[in-house]
Design a protein around this motif. Structure first.
Motif, short mmCIF file in Angstrom:
data_model
loop_
_atom_site.label_atom_id
_atom_site.label_comp_id
_atom_site.label_asym_id
_atom_site.label_seq_id
_atom_site.Cartn_x
_atom_site.Cartn_y
_atom_site.Cartn_z
N TYR A 197 30.87 -29.12 4.87
CA TYR A 197 30.54 -28.53 3.58
C TYR A 197 29.49 -27.43 3.72
O TYR A 197 28.49 -27.60 4.41
CB TYR A 197 30.05 -29.61 2.60
N HIS A 198 29.77 -26.30 3.08
CA HIS A 198 28.84 -25.16 3.08
C HIS A 198 28.92 -24.56 1.68
O HIS A 198 29.97 -24.02 1.30
CB HIS A 198 29.29 -24.15 4.15
N GLU A 199 27.83 -24.69 0.94
CA GLU A 199 27.85 -24.33 -0.47
C GLU A 199 28.29 -22.87 -0.71
O GLU A 199 29.20 -22.61 -1.50
CB GLU A 199 26.47 -24.57 -1.08
N GLY A 200 27.64 -21.94 -0.01
CA GLY A 200 27.93 -20.52 -0.21
C GLY A 200 29.39 -20.19 0.12
O GLY A 200 30.08 -19.50 -0.64
N LEU A 201 29.84 -20.74 1.23
CA LEU A 201 31.21 -20.48 1.69
C LEU A 201 32.24 -21.08 0.70
O LEU A 201 33.24 -20.45 0.37
CB LEU A 201 31.37 -21.10 3.08
N ALA A 202 31.95 -22.31 0.25
CA ALA A 202 32.85 -23.00 -0.68
C ALA A 202 32.94 -22.26 -2.02
O ALA A 202 34.01 -22.17 -2.61
CB ALA A 202 32.39 -24.44 -0.89
N SER A 203 31.79 -21.72 -2.47
CA SER A 203 31.82 -21.03 -3.77
C SER A 203 32.57 -19.70 -3.67
O SER A 203 33.19 -19.26 -4.62
CB SER A 203 30.40 -20.81 -4.30
N ARG A 204 32.54 -19.08 -2.51
CA ARG A 204 33.24 -17.79 -2.37
C ARG A 204 34.73 -17.95 -2.05
O ARG A 204 35.56 -17.19 -2.52
CB ARG A 204 32.58 -16.96 -1.25
N PHE A 205 35.06 -18.92 -1.20
CA PHE A 205 36.46 -19.00 -0.73
C PHE A 205 37.18 -20.30 -1.10
O PHE A 205 38.32 -20.51 -0.71
CB PHE A 205 36.50 -18.83 0.79
N GLY A 206 36.49 -21.18 -1.77
CA GLY A 206 37.09 -22.46 -2.14
C GLY A 206 36.73 -23.51 -1.10
O GLY A 206 36.59 -23.19 0.08
#
Lengths: 149, 185
Positions: free
Chosen positions: A47-56
């Motif tokens: 889990y990576h918050e920034g990555l998840a918010s940008r790419f799902g």
């Protein structure tokens, strides 16, 4: 069609991870430890918050998983001499006292959790074995009798 | 007289073999246990059950040994031998297990097949027997002389494993093609 839709964000997430987060870390061992730290202990999911918010969340999870496995195989392929240098760089890059860090690493072997799932057992064993040896080499080099002959 | 000398030599060789086997077995059992145990499951995934060749070369390479020898520390040398032999023995065990799995799968596929090619089957069996013999030799050799001394046998064994895998992949492809052909007729 659906595979294409899935592959594009995955590639973008991977590139973003490589260019933004991983490129800031000075050594390969540091990158491996960082990537392993994005994996949840309880579920094994990344889990990576920034990555998840940008790419799902799915693309982010997969990108982290791939990057983790790649970093693991790269570190495992180091010769012992290279790994000792890499470990030195890593210890210097942490804000902790390198001596204390070295002692803790030898005692607790935290690098064991840096092994990804779905990797070859022999390579995993080579990785932990080489790290044990690299730590022993660093400790040996720091022995007082060697510093002041 | 020659008979007596021969018997003594054979007995000595047998003792040496048993000692080497016991050493290898102990080294394998002494491998540090812990968080990696969950990795050593059945490993049915063919992609990860076989160690990549570049790592096989690294495990049996003498470069790391030369580096450790250059540090002039008996303790480090001992630790290096112990660690590296342990990894090498694990590779032998994994290779042997992978070969067994492959041949078992092949036997199951052969039983389903109606037209077995005797030549192909013989070739596969011979290669398998060769592979098992090489693994036994490596097991004893690592205990006796250390991983670096048996590098060429290890690389040969790795090549043989890949060749068997290749032959079996071809066999499976042929089998599937024949089954499809039969279904279409």
């Amino acid at each position: 069609m659906s595979a294409e839709v899935k592959l594009i964000p995955l590639q973008q997430a991977y590139d973003d991870l490589a260019n933004r987060s991983l490129s800031r870390i000075s050594c390969e061992l540091g990158r491996l430890i960082y990537l392993a730290s994005t994996r949840e202990y309880n579920t094994g999911n990344y889990y990576h918050e920034g990555l998840a918010s940008r790419f799902g969340p799915e693309a982010a999870q997969k990108a982290l998983e791939i990057a983790h496995r790649q970093a693991f195989y790269r570190v495992s392929a180091f010769s012992l001499e290279e790994l000792v240098q890499e470990l030195e760089r890593y210890l210097e890059s942490t804000k902790e006292d390198p001596q204390e860090c070295l002692r803790a690493w030898q005692k607790l072997e935290p690098y064991r959790i840096a092994v990804p799932t779905d990797v070859n057992v022999t390579v995993a064993r080579l990785f932990t074995s080489n790290l044990r040896l690299a730590l022993a080499v660093l400790r040996f080099r720091q022995e007082p009798s060697r510093s002041h002959p | 007289m020659i008979g007596m000398t021969g018997a003594l030599l054979a007995a000595a060789a047998l003792v040496l073999l048993l000692v080497a086997w016991a050493r290898s077995d102990k080294a394998l059992r002494d491998l540090p246990s812990g968080s990696l145990e969950w990795l050593s499951g059945p490993q049915e995934n063919a992609d990860i059950s076989v160690c990549p060749p570049e790592f096989v070369s690294q495990i049996f390479s003498s470069d790391d040994q030369a580096y450790v020898l250059g540090l002039n520390s008996r303790n480090l040398e001992r630790q290096f031998r112990h660690e590296r032999n342990g990894v090498a023995l694990l590779w032998v065990q994994q290779t042997s297990a992978a070969a067994q799995r492959i041949i078992r799968r092949h036997a199951e596929a052969s039983r389903r097949s109606q037209d077995i090619e005797v030549m192909t089957e013989t070739r596969i069996l011979l290669q398998y027997a060769q592979l098992r013999a090489a693994c036994a030799l490596l097991f004893v050799g690592i205990g006796l002389a250390g991983a670096q001394e048996v590098r060429s046998i290890a690389l040969y064994t790795d090549g043989l494993t890949q060749r068997i895998g290749q032959v079996l992949r071809e066999f499976d492809a042929g089998l599937r093609a024949r089954e499809m052909k039969g279904a279409m007729q």
